[in-house]
Design a protein around this motif. Structure first.
Motif, short mmCIF file in Angstrom:
data_model
loop_
_atom_site.label_atom_id
_atom_site.label_comp_id
_atom_site.label_asym_id
_atom_site.label_seq_id
_atom_site.Cartn_x
_atom_site.Cartn_y
_atom_site.Cartn_z
N UNK A 31 1.62 -87.91 25.00
CA UNK A 31 0.44 -87.05 24.94
C UNK A 31 -0.58 -87.52 23.93
N UNK A 32 -0.15 -88.25 22.91
CA UNK A 32 -1.08 -88.76 21.91
C UNK A 32 -1.56 -90.16 22.21
N UNK A 33 -1.15 -90.70 23.37
CA UNK A 33 -1.50 -92.06 23.76
C UNK A 33 -1.07 -93.07 22.70
N UNK A 34 0.05 -92.79 22.04
CA UNK A 34 0.53 -93.65 20.96
C UNK A 34 1.46 -94.73 21.50
N UNK A 35 2.33 -94.36 22.43
CA UNK A 35 3.28 -95.33 22.96
C UNK A 35 3.63 -94.97 24.41
N UNK A 36 4.32 -95.88 25.08
CA UNK A 36 4.77 -95.62 26.45
C UNK A 36 5.86 -94.55 26.45
N UNK A 37 5.85 -93.75 27.50
CA UNK A 37 6.84 -92.68 27.64
C UNK A 37 7.26 -92.60 29.12
N UNK A 38 7.67 -93.73 29.65
CA UNK A 38 7.87 -93.87 31.09
C UNK A 38 9.08 -93.10 31.59
N UNK A 39 10.11 -92.98 30.77
CA UNK A 39 11.31 -92.26 31.22
C UNK A 39 11.36 -90.84 30.64
N UNK A 40 10.18 -90.21 30.52
CA UNK A 40 10.13 -88.83 30.07
C UNK A 40 10.82 -87.91 31.08
N UNK A 41 11.17 -86.72 30.63
CA UNK A 41 11.81 -85.77 31.53
C UNK A 41 10.93 -85.46 32.74
#
Length: 425
Positions: free
Chosen positions: A219-229
């Motif tokens: 949400x903060x565009x800080x890092x990848x979060x591809x395998x989020x829930x």
């Protein structure tokens, strides 16, 4: 010979030598000193020789050169399949073009090959870029990528097939499944075409992730979060509710490329798919009545659409900063931005051209796409890691919805590739 005579002879010889040098210099100037030829490599938005982008650029350059003597522009238009690679090879050989209109700029910016936009464009031209697109063109808060073309994606449905099947335009994911079941019952070949093959599956993936409340970055565009829930839940739903129920057609999503799906839609064999303005135009010319709406979310609440931008960039190697700026200022005049948009059903990238399109009824079919653009989300193109992440998605995402596939495991594998690519930035 007196000393005065000798001094006179030396002075005369010196003046003669200076005069000859001035004459030679003047000869050079008369043969084109100050004339500059800019080299532009551009992508082709046409579907064949009849509507190739070369014709657009030829017309624009002819008009530009007529009003800007001393600057010549040589444009080489290439297929999207080749243009990024060809530019990279030119750069590697030390033969960078002055300008490239391609898909990604971040690698070149990170290697300090590009002019900053501040260095080449006047402030009114810079300020006219749509803010979302201008921000997407930044690396380390400096803009290097100039948006050239933009589009958003909407859910397309074949009105004729829907009427025949008694299906309603969906507002939720459950309604997508219900409509697809009715379409399948009427023998529609692809009730919902889901292209997760290698051609452009990073786009299809992002559209579904956004609709499911996730995305590629946190949400903060800080890092990848591809395998989020959220992302895992999205692909589990696709696997169990569309693919697993036989609602995505005879070709496995992991083997279905975008163009194959688009061609099937134009032929009337697809009930629903995610599409862009150019597909809309092609389908309607083929007699397909196209319905358009934002890709629904699970609960029907609004979600950001996916936006796409292609980029113009200016290389420093040849040192033509002033001439590049003069040409690009002309390229981004409203008449030229709108001429390109009209020709290829592409959204304009400037505020003034967007306002003109929004107020012109002849562009009514593009208004739904324009409405989505300001709140859309784009690929993380400002990160040099994106190219490697995109390749991992193209290679692997189809496995997430395959029989026996594990969405969590597949997305976690892509996430590891993203982490490695990010660490290498």
């Amino acid at each position: 010979m007196s000393s005065v005579q000798r001094r006179y002879i030396r002075l005369t010889a010196a003046v003669a030598a200076l005069g000859m040098a001035a004459t030679l210099a003047g000869c050079g100037a008369g043969e084109g000193a100050g004339d500059v030829t800019l080299k532009l490599v551009a992508a082709d938005y046409g579907s064949g020789d009849a509507n190739t982008s070369q014709k657009y650029w030829d017309d624009l350059v002819a008009s530009f050169e007529k009003s800007h003597p001393g600057i010549t522009v040589d444009v080489d238009v290439m297929s999207w399949k080749d243009v990024d690679r060809e530019v990279a090879e030119m750069v590697a050989k030390g033969e960078a073009p002055d300008l490239a209109q391609i898909g990604a700029y971040a690698d070149h910016a990170a290697a300090d090959r590009l002019y900053k936009v501040d260095d080449i464009l006047p402030i009114p031209t810079q300020a006219n870029f749509l803010p979302l697109l201008a921000r997407a063109g930044q690396v380390e808060r400096a803009q290097y990528g100039m948006p050239f073309a933009a589009s958003t994606r909407l859910l397309f449905y074949n009105k004729g097939l829907f009427e025949k099947a008694g299906a309603k335009p969906p507002k939720t994911w459950d309604e997508i499944r219900t409509a697809a079941e009715k379409l399948k019952g009427e023998g529609v070949k692809y009730p919902f075409a889901l292209p997760l093959g290698t051609e452009e599956s990073q786009a299809e993936t992002m559209m579904w992730m956004l609709a499911g409340g996730g995305g590629y970055r946190d949400s903060g565009n800080i890092s990848y979060d591809i395998n989020s829930n959220e992302n895992v839940t999205t692909f589990a739903w696709l696997k169990n509710n569309l693919v697993g129920k036989g609602l995505t057609g005879p070709v496995a999503p992991g083997e279905l490329d975008r163009q194959e799906a688009f061609d099937a839609f134009v032929q009337g064999d697809v009930g629903m798919l995610n599409g862009h303005p150019t597909l809309m135009d092609a389908a309607e010319k083929a007699g397909v009545k196209v319905g358009k709406l934002p890709l629904p979310s699970p609960d029907g609440e609004g979600r950001p659409a996916m936006g796409v931008a292609d980029w113009m960039m200016a290389f420093k190697q040849n040192g033509h900063r002033k001439e590049i700026g003069t040409f690009l200022t002309y390229v981004y005049e409203d008449k030229n931005v709108l001429a390109f948009s009209d020709r290829y059903d592409i959204l304009p990238v400037t505020s003034t051209a967007t306002a003109t399109m929004r107020n012109d009824p002849k562009h009514r079919d593009l208004w739904p796409f324009l409405e989505e653009l300001p709140t859309s989300e784009l690929y993380p193109v400002g990160h040099t890691s994106w190219a490697k992440v995109s390749e991992s998605i193209k290679k692997n995402i189809g496995k997430a919805v395959a029989p026996g596939g594990d969405p969590d495991a597949v997305l976690s594998g892509i996430a590891r590739d993203a982490k490695d690519a990010e660490a290498a930035e």
